[in-house]
Design an enzyme around this catalytic site. Structure first.
Site, PDB file in Angstrom:
ATOM      1  N   ARG C  11       0.834  -1.203   0.000  1.00 19.57           N
ATOM      2  CA  ARG C  11       0.000   0.000   0.000  1.00 19.57           C
ATOM      3  C   ARG C  11       0.869   1.254   0.000  1.00 19.57           C
ATOM      4  NH1 ARG C  11      -1.188   1.546   6.022  1.00 19.57           N
ATOM      5  NH2 ARG C  11       0.158   0.054   7.059  1.00 19.57           N
ATOM      6  N   SER C  38      -4.530   5.257   5.798  1.00 21.29           N
ATOM      7  CA  SER C  38      -4.189   3.838   5.785  1.00 21.29           C
ATOM      8  C   SER C  38      -3.911   3.323   4.382  1.00 21.29           C
ATOM      9  CB  SER C  38      -5.331   3.019   6.391  1.00 21.29           C
ATOM     10  OG  SER C  38      -5.552   3.404   7.733  1.00 21.29           O
ATOM     11  N   GLU C  59     -18.923   3.690   0.808  1.00 21.44           N
ATOM     12  CA  GLU C  59     -18.197   3.000  -0.248  1.00 21.44           C
ATOM     13  C   GLU C  59     -19.024   2.838  -1.523  1.00 21.44           C
ATOM     14  OE1 GLU C  59     -18.546   1.918   2.907  1.00 21.44           O
ATOM     15  OE2 GLU C  59     -16.527   2.058   3.752  1.00 21.44           O
ATOM     16  N   PHE C  84     -14.331  -3.350   2.430  1.00 18.18           N
ATOM     17  CA  PHE C  84     -15.331  -2.304   2.228  1.00 18.18           C
ATOM     18  C   PHE C  84     -15.457  -1.913   0.758  1.00 18.18           C
ATOM     19  CE2 PHE C  84     -13.429  -1.413   6.538  1.00 18.18           C
ATOM     20  CZ  PHE C  84     -14.383  -2.122   7.222  1.00 18.18           C
ATOM     21  N   HIS C 110      -5.237  -3.553   2.783  1.00 21.45           N
ATOM     22  CA  HIS C 110      -5.641  -4.263   3.988  1.00 21.45           C
ATOM     23  C   HIS C 110      -6.456  -5.517   3.665  1.00 21.45           C
ATOM     24  CE1 HIS C 110      -4.262  -0.505   5.642  1.00 21.45           C
ATOM     25  NE2 HIS C 110      -4.476  -0.870   6.867  1.00 21.45           N
ATOM     26  N   ASP C 118      -7.057  -6.220  13.847  1.00 20.18           N
ATOM     27  CA  ASP C 118      -8.437  -5.763  13.663  1.00 20.18           C
ATOM     28  C   ASP C 118      -9.427  -6.928  13.656  1.00 20.18           C
ATOM     29  OD1 ASP C 118      -8.061  -3.059  13.736  1.00 20.18           O
ATOM     30  OD2 ASP C 118      -8.210  -2.741  11.577  1.00 20.18           O
ATOM     31  N   ARG C 169      -1.643  -4.611   4.360  1.00 17.09           N
ATOM     32  CA  ARG C 169      -1.249  -3.618   5.353  1.00 17.09           C
ATOM     33  C   ARG C 169       0.218  -3.742   5.758  1.00 17.09           C
ATOM     34  NH1 ARG C 169      -0.885  -2.751  11.081  1.00 17.09           N
ATOM     35  NH2 ARG C 169      -0.777  -4.998  11.364  1.00 17.09           N
TER      36      ARG C 169
HETATM   37  C1  LIG Z   1     -18.150   0.026   6.386  1.00 18.69           C
HETATM   38  C2  LIG Z   1     -16.902   0.456   7.035  1.00 18.69           C
HETATM   39  N1  LIG Z   1     -16.078   1.293   6.372  1.00 18.69           N
HETATM   40  C3  LIG Z   1     -14.911   1.662   6.941  1.00 18.69           C
HETATM   41  C4  LIG Z   1     -14.547   1.217   8.174  1.00 18.69           C
HETATM   42  C5  LIG Z   1     -13.190   1.601   8.778  1.00 18.69           C
HETATM   43  N2  LIG Z   1     -13.366   2.498   9.924  1.00 18.69           N
HETATM   44  C6  LIG Z   1     -13.305   2.033  11.193  1.00 18.69           C
HETATM   45  S1  LIG Z   1     -13.604   3.244  12.313  1.00 18.69           S
HETATM   46  C7  LIG Z   1     -13.843   4.400  11.095  1.00 18.69           C
HETATM   47  C8  LIG Z   1     -14.199   5.802  11.462  1.00 18.69           C
HETATM   48  C9  LIG Z   1     -15.451   5.819  12.242  1.00 18.69           C
HETATM   49  O1  LIG Z   1     -15.787   7.100  12.627  1.00 18.69           O
HETATM   50  P1  LIG Z   1     -16.954   7.310  13.671  1.00 18.69           P
HETATM   51  O2  LIG Z   1     -18.160   6.583  13.245  1.00 18.69           O
HETATM   52  O3  LIG Z   1     -17.097   8.772  13.861  1.00 18.69           O
HETATM   53  O4  LIG Z   1     -16.420   6.582  14.973  1.00 18.69           O
HETATM   54  P2  LIG Z   1     -15.754   7.188  16.293  1.00 18.69           P
HETATM   55  O5  LIG Z   1     -15.420   8.615  16.057  1.00 18.69           O
HETATM   56  O6  LIG Z   1     -16.782   7.049  17.334  1.00 18.69           O
HETATM   57  O7  LIG Z   1     -14.552   6.364  16.568  1.00 18.69           O
HETATM   58  C10 LIG Z   1     -13.651   3.830   9.846  1.00 18.69           C
HETATM   59  C11 LIG Z   1     -13.752   4.560   8.576  1.00 18.69           C
HETATM   60  C12 LIG Z   1     -15.438   0.349   8.829  1.00 18.69           C
HETATM   61  N3  LIG Z   1     -15.162  -0.173  10.025  1.00 18.69           N
HETATM   62  N4  LIG Z   1     -16.601  -0.001   8.241  1.00 18.69           N
END
Ligand SMILES: Cc1ncc(C[n+]2csc(CCOP(=O)(O)OP(=O)(O)O)c2C)c(N)n1
Ligand SMILES: Cc1ncc(C[n+]2csc(CCOP(=O)(O)OP(=O)(O)O)c2C)c(N)n1
Ligand SMILES: [Mg+2]
Ligand SMILES: [Mg+2]
Lengths: 307, 320, 320, 307
Positions: C11, C38, C59, C84, C110, C118, C169
């Site tokens: 990546r 990432s 997505e 995703f 990833h 994860d 990753r």
């Molecule tokens: C469908 C999906 N896309 C991407 C991710 C990767 N991801 C994990 S946490 C996150 C950010 C989440 O932000 P938020 O909902 O605001 O959570 P918080 O601030 O409470 O941690 C992402 C993009 C995921 N888990 N699921």
């Protein structure tokens, strides 16, 4: 009840022999008792936050920021709101809890430990090979979970499904779903919003951890979701905006949700990502990165010294 | 002798069977995404309106709602078109049905190019591949209405894991085994059924291509080429022993499927063949192209899914 | 002699290459779904903020927006995690990128179990299967950072059809061919590269499993077993001639992939082998189970993706 | 200009030898000229509706109901609003049109024929093997299409992408996307809603064909989307509610959309499914089923006799 005492008893719960349906088995006899006493809850939340910091540092990865922002919400739900029995985790009438923002699971694992669902001793196994405490919640590894999460945007639909089942079965349990603010960008959240309202699932209560940060920056910059409460209103939900770190407001909202009939409720909780640790607060750097050992000590100290 | 009988669509048999089962098992619920009339869950919905959940055009929500129902003790049957269920909601199936290993029955219709005139946007020929790559799920493609009925009755509550069933829109001939009229009733998950014996090659087919395989075998027989015909209705877990046996005993295998030649039944059989007993194969299927509008028969002709194509593939192997 | 050199993630190389290309080709745009740090598209975003579109955690929207950009003359590079992108947005890729055959570059990171801690929700081991079943799209899995860079430079504007690239990753060793230090620069879509000669079996691998294959070959050599090692970085269109040659010349094939043993590289190779020149095979990969949290190395060990597993598979074939 | 004359000239466009990039080739010299004259447009719409009925009956399948409800919207766009040249279909500055509710393509094909993009003679090939007129729009078969559609919920995102490209290229073309009301149930629509507003795509104009029916019944029963305008407002779109069969209202809304800066516009057009044919109006039975020959004759007669 003194919190310090309670805490000590909590961690006496021990990992026991394996249950047939699960690789983990936890004795669920616990001295857990519920309360809405703010002083007590703040003490509990402090301990949960310390757990989160320790677990993620020990793991060397994980999502401390969003775990800390959701802590008060989870503590309020498990100690002061939900009907549940840590010593009878499959009790059919229990209220259901879903952490749709699965990456915030350190907070949930700590809450499970401190309510007696799991042994506190296993918290340091977070994210390690073979642990019931997977990086994202996995009910195969930890049957205490109501559902596996980790992919954003699924949880509210699952909650709706549980609520439909409850209605069919004539049960009066409620379903609580905690989502992220970044998660609101997933279209499937709005599908669930539509069907929850369509089926008038007034026993579903969603809570959005509106900490204004996601992975890459502020939610406003990445993909703005404002005005969020208006969106949920337009999707037919009773919507309440609160300070997600104020227990009075949280309970008032939860009570209002319970009293609301004919439509589900969404609580939009303003929170601070990294809440409780000065250098983590509003710091996107701690979304998906754990503290170093030194930072951990500092954080624990801060938390211990905070009111 | 195997004969081709009356025509009925597999989706129709599904709807009938589901409504029957609903009578007996109150834990069965059904969900659809604005296509209940087409998928035939309407039959269940009409009888058990309170156990039917119309989710609207929201396939992702439908799958996760089904997960929530399943984890609460229900047995959800989830239906829509293949492309919108297995496709649009793939990740929901993967992460929230298969990862927690929930007993959701994903019964999708209008798979393959036989959906016909609607054209390529809905002609899913990828579902065998994309479903069988997910752990925990079983993948079944019934060959006719009778088998559909038998399998729905069999799998409604076992396995306790997710099941994917692919059905089609058009009416397909019922496959009758004159020696054993009721062979469909013996549907067993993971067991292939030999419909015709033969020693020079084996045709392994699924779905409505089983009838095509039988017709091909009959034509070949006229030319003195005797081939075995196997109905491989379970693509996962696949019947490895039946495949090995076919390889050992007939030395050549032709797979026939209403699916891309990549990753589907042909791929699954090739995986077993190369591991157990390598023999030459031909894969009859859609040759990695998108379909188009047309009648099912015209499309089968154009995209190479006729008995003629199977005959050619068998001869190709036999003479090489 | 092939040597394993410095470690760098694929990546990372992708991000660097994309930012380089962005300088030269104004038609390149990039999209990400809240994971640019990432996936490393952040490198492009920082240099060309007006040609970078942060789509948030959406997505499906991202894929279709990319289609709209592509049909308007842009070359969109779309990134997020494999699960995703290829997963959540499978149907958008199928119907609105591949069906109209648009030059979108779906460069996802990833993938596989090496995402590590994860855990299973993101450990996509289905992507080879689900992507290669779609018509029109190419599927590429670079073995190291150098190959990633070379391929991004090669495919940025050709083919004129969709391309899927799977990256990981963790840091992986760069594969150095001491006779031809620059072999990566010759990356050609659809051409396998033989990294080591041998006559008793062929190891066909992709992604970071190529290094594992090389290590296995070296261990086998110590025991006097000489195996060929082929880097099959293009899974689709697959290099059928290289596979046939391996089958003919070495008589045994072991595939190695960070993917389910169903439907992926092993399946693709088995399809060719059974059609062209049947020989016995073993498929080393994740054995149709979900992964879990752990370090990449611990997971490779637990899920059977080490040189030891490959050695065992080769020996199994050689002695049988 | 007399409509009857125009129509006659229209159909002189002939299918020609195959263009290099496409299996179809259509001579695109046409006497097409734009107008907002309501009388003229109503005549055109009448002919389009007759085409729709004939095509779908000839095909023996297809979606007449949703084609008829969208007809006036499409006629308004192609004759009275969009900047486009039927004799130069790849003109870089053309406004883009996307039929996100792809199953309504008989209306679009007729409009293409009557504006001169394709030969009118090919309309009866709808849904037949080898036809450029696929059951759902496919740009590989018919390059006149801006994008292939058929799977609901994709079109608005594609439109946003075209709009972003236009902005990058310094072009001032506008993008029009017609969606179904049932289609609003797809979560990806709301993802596109969010990003369209986030990127301030004021050159995107969506139109929802709010005919209150989908496949299985009324939208209200199947999965209610109301209050729809409020939803789009809450998602940051300038939202206008109109009668989708009233040309004055349609043009007023389109003008307002063009005048709106800083945010995209969504026109919520109240329509009647099956519009123009008595026995098809508000009849869910004609969502995905074509008229019989007798019904076709009846429908044509009705349309011819209507004002
Ligand atoms: C469908 C999906 N896309 C991407 C991710 C990767 N991801 C994990 S946490 C996150 C950010 C989440 O932000 P938020 O909902 O605001 O959570 P918080 O601030 O409470 O941690 C992402 C993009 C995921 N888990 N699921
Ligand atoms: C994603 C998706 N799911 C399901 C379908 C099948 N389908 C085609 S038309 C239709 C109903 C559409 O209703 P609406 O959007 O109201 O269209 P209209 O009334 O204008 O015909 C459905 C469910 C589809 N095309 N795409
Ligand atoms: Mg957040
Ligand atoms: Mg409608």
């Amino acid at each position: 009840m003194k919190v310090k005492e309670m805490k000590r008893e909590m961690i006496t719960a021990k990992v026991m022999k394996t249950a047939p349906e699960s690789p983990v088995n936890i004795e669920r006899v616990s001295p857990f008792s519920q309360t809405r006493d703010e002083k007590v809850l703040r003490e509990i939340a402090r301990e949960v936050r310390k757990d989160i910091i320790r677990m993620t540092t020990e793991a060397g990865s994980g999502h401390p920021g969003g775990s800390l922002s959701a802590t008060d919400l989870l503590v309020a739900l498990f100690w002061g709101e939900m009907r549940h029995k840590p010593n009878d985790r499959y009790w059919a009438d229990r209220d259901r809890f879903i952490l749709s923002k699965g990456h915030g699971c350190p907070a949930l694992y700590s809450v499970y430990a401190r309510t007696g669902y799991i042994a506190h001793e296993i918290l340091p196994t977070l994210r390690k090979l073979g642990s019931p405490l997977q990086g994202h919640p996995c009910m195969i590894h930890l049957p205490t979970l109501e559902i596996s999460t980790g992919s954003l945007g699924h949880g509210l639909s699952v909650g709706n499904g549980m609520a439909l089942a409850g209605r069919l079965d004539g049960k009066d349990y409620r379903v609580y779903v905690v989502m992220g603010d970044g998660e609101q960008q997933e279209g499937s959240v709005w599908e669930a919003a539509m069907s929850g309202a369509h089926y008038k699932l007034d026993h579903v209560c969603g809570i959005i951890d509106y900490n204004h940060l996601e992975t890459e920056g502020t939610v406003e910059e990445v993909m703005d979701i404002a005005p969020l409460a208006e969106k949920w209103c337009a999707f037919g939900w009773h919507t309440i905006e609160i300070d997600g770190h104020n227990f009075d407001e949280i309970f008032a909202a939860l009570d209002e949700a319970k009293a609301t009939k004919g439509k589900p409720t969404m609580i939009v909780a303003q929170t601070v990502k990294g809440k409780g640790v000065s250098f983590m607060e509003n710091n996107v750097g701690f979304h998906g990165k754990s503290a170093t050992r030194e930072q951990m000590e500092q954080a624990i100290k801060e938390l211990d010294e905070s009111e | 002798m195997v004969k081709l009988g009356e025509r009925e669509s597999t989706r129709n048999a599904y709807g009938v069977a589901l409504a029957e089962l609903g009578e007996i098992h109150p834990e069965i619920v059904a969900l659809d995404a604005d296509l209940a009339g087409s998928t035939q869950t309407r039959r269940f919905a009409d009888k058990f309106p309170e156990r039917f959940f119309e989710m609207g055009i929201s396939e992702a929500d439908m799958m996760c709602t089904a997960a929530g129902l399943a984890v609460s003790g229900k047995i959800p049957f989830v239906s829509t078109f293949v492309i919108f269920g297995a496709g649009r909601a793939w990740e929901q199936i993967r992460n929230t049905i298969c990862r927690p290993n929930l007993p959701v029955r994903i019964c999708l219709s209008h798979g393959g190019i036989s959906i016909g005139e609607d054209g390529s946007s809905a002609q899913a020929c990828e579902d065998f591949a994309i479903m069988r790559s997910i752990p925990n799920i079983s993948v079944i493609v019934p060959c006719d209405a009778a088998e559909t009925k038998a399998l729905i009755h069999e799998i409604w509550d076992k396995p306790k894991s997710p099941v994917y069933i692919r059905m089609t829109r058009n009416k397909v001939p019922t496959i009758l085994d004159e020696n054993d009229q009721s062979f469909h009733q013996k549907f067993t998950l993971g067991k292939a059924v030999t419909l015709r014996e033969g020693s020079q090659a084996t045709i392994i087919a699924c779905g409505q291509m089983v009838a095509v395989g039988i017709q091909a075998a009959e034509e070949l027989a006229k030319e003195g080429i005797e081939v075995r015909v196997v109905n491989m209705s379970t693509i996962k877990p696949i019947d490895q022993d039946a495949i090995e046996k076919a390889a050992r005993e007939t030395g050549r295998i032709v797979t026939v499927e209403e699916h891309n030649i990549y990753g589907g039944l042909g791929g699954a059989v090739a995986e077993v063949v190369t591991e157990r007993y390598p023999v030459p194969m031909r894969r009859v299927g859609v040759r990695d192209v998108f379909g188009e509008s047309g009648s099912p028969d015209a499309l089968f002709e154009k995209y190479g899914l006729t008995p003629k194509n199977v005959v050619k593939a068998v001869k190709d192997l036999v003479k090489s």
